[in-house]
Design an enzyme around this catalytic site. Structure first.
Site, PDB file in Angstrom:
ATOM      1  N   ASP A 247     -38.653 -21.186  -5.597  1.00 41.03           N
ATOM      2  CA  ASP A 247     -39.123 -20.115  -6.460  1.00 41.03           C
ATOM      3  C   ASP A 247     -38.159 -20.017  -7.695  1.00 41.03           C
ATOM      4  O   ASP A 247     -36.822 -20.059  -7.671  1.00 41.03           O
ATOM      5  CB  ASP A 247     -38.981 -18.737  -5.557  1.00 41.03           C
ATOM      6  CG  ASP A 247     -39.491 -17.692  -6.194  1.00 41.03           C
ATOM      7  OD1 ASP A 247     -40.608 -17.611  -6.653  1.00 41.03           O
ATOM      8  OD2 ASP A 247     -38.760 -16.438  -6.418  1.00 41.03           O
TER       9      ASP A 247
ATOM     10  N   GLU B   4     -40.639 -23.967  -9.664  1.00 36.66           N
ATOM     11  CA  GLU B   4     -41.292 -23.201 -11.045  1.00 36.66           C
ATOM     12  C   GLU B   4     -40.163 -23.419 -11.855  1.00 36.66           C
ATOM     13  O   GLU B   4     -38.923 -23.045 -11.866  1.00 36.66           O
ATOM     14  CB  GLU B   4     -41.194 -21.700 -10.794  1.00 36.66           C
ATOM     15  CG  GLU B   4     -42.486 -21.332  -9.872  1.00 36.66           C
ATOM     16  CD  GLU B   4     -42.321 -19.725  -9.653  1.00 36.66           C
ATOM     17  OE1 GLU B   4     -43.405 -19.131  -9.989  1.00 36.66           O
ATOM     18  OE2 GLU B   4     -41.415 -19.031  -9.252  1.00 36.66           O
TER      19      GLU B   4
END
Ligand code: CA
Length: 700
Positions: A396, A425
């Site tokens: 994340d 990400e």
């Protein structure tokens, strides 16, 4: 007036604010560590009565230290010094095994707290003093069988004594109340470590993103353990009408990896009353502990461990790999976190004014570039690979993690005896570290072996993420069609303005994930003038492009049946009604589920859809000149050639096949049956409105 503190800001420099101190004069200060005096090199007091005291050598940490000045006695507490390179080197405990090590006859405990002056172990209500190593790790071995015992550390640091849970705890009581000693040997399901399931390299991956609770919590799931780890162990579940649900349904799609939203302990669901709350889980507490609200009983610490393993085992038994979503960019509550209490100021990034860096948007950023934060991440990744047998990690906000840490994670994972898929990400965020040190998309060339969510793909296909009514290729009559060649070829070829990636495996192609509107909800916003029929076709094109482009296809659970969250753009705590997979909807749109199944099957059948290198793509993928804005490309193989055409308009279009021969139309969103179509060179063939079609021709 608060107590004045002498802060250690560098290894040999104290800062004291004397503005509130009366009776101060020019007499020489003295620094004492325990009883011993430490020589002072210089004293400098500025006009604001801020004193800088420089010592002749670095101060040893972990001992009571005081500054005596005139008749004032100031405690010396470490402050910015913990964020210096000196500190990271001197108190490097990378080689220590932190947490507890259990055997039936004794348990040893290790915790890193170099600035603490005292650490005691609280074990089942009995306090034991711990010994300190020079690296700042405190340790103790206690004889006896401590399986099931509660423990915590009583830590004295910066003048405060606090009870702190173990950040390396592997088991907890409900709602992260207390760390627990656990004998892991009895927590494995049968054959957990012996089970054979396919090793899937990155280029073959098809990822399906799923939230444990959403997967089975709906009434219509027919699952017994709704919303639990165990819900994803139940096989052959179905709707009342007899259509498959849950794990068996997911396995039937042909995806290779199930990517689970966070299953590590998180904060905002009451584990004893999970129905009273809901959360995606991006509010991490204890990284080595499975989340208790997914267990059938969060009050018995071993239950969640066993049930989490049972879930992973059941997914493996379906031939699927498991990726877990890890939130190593921030913690739920910085001040209350065990990390902050153990080593104040160390684990987080700060601006020079002492404010916490907040690139994550949640109030704090973990300082992954520091040795012991990096160690925590590496230890944790290793633990979930070894203990829970997971096959991959989705980082994340990976753009907040430093490049070196991600490279070390990658190196570590290459040593594992099965492929470990790493993706993240790569958003570039405003954090207190140089942009070029962050594992963002811009640094993809330093991160071979790590894949990135491709935001270009997402935005070009359906319109910008940041403008809900913007359109893209599938929903804007072929808007951005001049960029589609780059997308379908994995965004890795230098012939385009820039190559985002070193190879196609670095590109995670997606048009929908747990964040933002589902694709269906987005199409309702971006194309309100159309009817559902047209939106269904656009949706099919978008998902088709995801699955047939070079790179790693990524699907959000329910995307295959037009998942809706009723327009909710950020449903992280919106509850089950919005978030649950709606199995009645899945039954209603079974035709589209079949469409997605056939796309995945086609991808799996032909290597040409999952090439590994830029070179292969250069050699085998060729764009076809088609009437704008129709997209066409040809994949030239050894045994067969493949042609893909996509018509993003509401009109039929004529396209020309690139070569003579017998082309078999093997897939189309407009017709189920495959049919043989013979074409001569230059002979036109019709492409229906919003049609994505694939033709195959045997060579020779
Ligand atoms: Ca929790």
């Amino acid at each position: 007036m608060g107590m004045t503190i002498a802060w250690l800001d560098e290894k040999d420099r104290l800062t004291v604010d004397l503005s509130e101190v009366s009776g101060w004069n020019d007499c020489e200060p003295k620094v004492l560590i325990e009883e011993a005096s430490l020589a002072i090199d210089s004293v400098d007091v500025n006009d604001d009565r801020m004193a800088q005291i420089t010592l002749t050598k670095p101060m040893e940490l972990g001992k009571d230290a005081t500054l005596i000045w005139e008749d004032h006695v100031f405690p010396i507490y470490p402050r910015k010094v913990v964020r210096t390179a000196w500190f990271d080197d001197v108190y490097d405990a990378s080689e220590e095994q932190l947490g507890f090590h259990y055997t039936k006859s004794q348990t040893s405990f290790h915790v890193w707290a170099p600035t603490a002056v005292e650490v005691k172990l609280l074990l089942n209500n009995t306090t034991h003093p711990m010994s300190r190593k020079s690296c700042g790790a405190w340790h103790l071995t206690v004889a006896g069988d401590w399986h099931g015992a509660l423990y915590a550390y009583i830590v004295t640091v910066n003048g405060k004594e606090q009870l702190v849970n173990d950040p390396y705890a592997i088991a907890m009581t409900a709602n992260s109340g207390s760390s627990v000693v656990l004998d892991l040997t009895s927590t494995d399901p049968d054959q957990f470590r012996e089970l054979f399931y396919p090793s899937i390299p990155a280029e073959e991956a098809v990822i399906y993103e799923l939230h444990v609770r959403d997967a089975t919590v709906a009434e219509s799931s027919g699952v017994k353990h709704k919303g639990k780890f165990l819900g994803l162990t139940e096989k052959n579940t179905c709707t009342q009408a007899g259509l498959s649900t849950g794990l068996s349904y997911i396995a039937s799609l042909g995806c290779t990896h199930v990517q689970l939203l966070p299953i590590q302990d998180y904060a905002r669901v009451d584990e004893e009353n999970p129905k009273d709350g809901y959360n995606w889980g991006y509010d991490p507490l204890y990284y080595f502990v499975p989340e208790g609200s997914y267990a059938t009983d969060a009050t018995i610490p071993s239950v969640r461990v066993k049930e989490c393993k049972q879930m992973i085992h059941a997914i493996h038994q379906q031939g699927l790999a498991v990726i877990i979503d890890v939130v190593f960019n921030h913690v739920f509550d910085q001040a209350e976190s065990a990390l902050e209490k153990l080593v104040p100021g160390y684990y987080f990034r700060y601006h020079s004014d002492g404010q916490l860096s907040n690139g994550s948007g949640t109030g704090n950023d973990l300082a992954t570039e520091r040795k012991m934060v990096r160690k925590l991440i590496l230890d944790c990744v290793n633990y979930w690979i070894e203990e829970y047998q997971v096959d991959g990690f989705r980082f994340d906000l990976m753009g907040l993690i430093d490049v070196k840490t991600m490279q070390m994670v990658r190196e570590h994972c290459l040593e594992v005896d099965r492929p470990i898929l790493l993706l993240g990400e790569g958003w570039e965020l405003d954090t207190q570290l140089a942009a070029e040190q962050m594992a963002s998309l811009a640094q993809a060339d330093q991160l071979l072996g790590i894949s990135f969510f491709n935001d270009q793909f997402r935005d070009v296909v359906k319109g910008s993420q940041f403008d809900a009514v913007d359109t893209g290729f599938v929903n804007g009559h072929g808007k951005h069609h001049n960029r589609m060649d780059q997308l379908v070829s994995g965004c890795c070829q230098s012939r385009f303005n820039f190559a985002m990636f070193l190879d196609p495996k670095q590109s995670v192609n997606y048009v929908e994930c747990h964040d933002n509107h589902t694709l269906w909800d987005r199409l309702l916003l971006s194309n309100p003038e159309l009817d559902d029929h047209a939106r269904i076709r656009m949706h099919q094109l978008a998902t088709g492009l995801v699955i047939l482009s070079q790179g790693i296809p990524f699907l959000h659970a329910g995307q295959e049946f037009y998942r809706t969250k009723q327009g909710d753009e950020n449903s992280y705590l919106s509850g089950d009604a919005i978030n649950q997979l709606d199995w009645e909807r899945r039954a209603f749109h079974d035709d589209n589920v079949d469409w997605v199944r056939s796309l995945i099957a086609l991808r799996k059948k032909y290597y040409l859809f999952r090439m590994k290198t830029v070179r292969e793509i250069d050699d085998h993928l060729h764009m076809i000149v088609a009437p704008d804005p129709v997209l066409g490309f040809m994949l030239m193989g050894v045994e067969e050639d493949i042609v893909v055409f996509v018509n993003p308009t509401d009109q039929d279009r004529l396209v020309e096949m690139p070569a003579t021969g017998r082309w078999q139309k093997c897939l189309s969103n407009l017709s189920k049956a495959s049919r043989i179509v013979s074409c001569q060179i230059d002979l036109s063939t019709k492409l229906g409105a919003y049609e994505l079609a694939v033709w195959v021709k045997r060579r020779g």
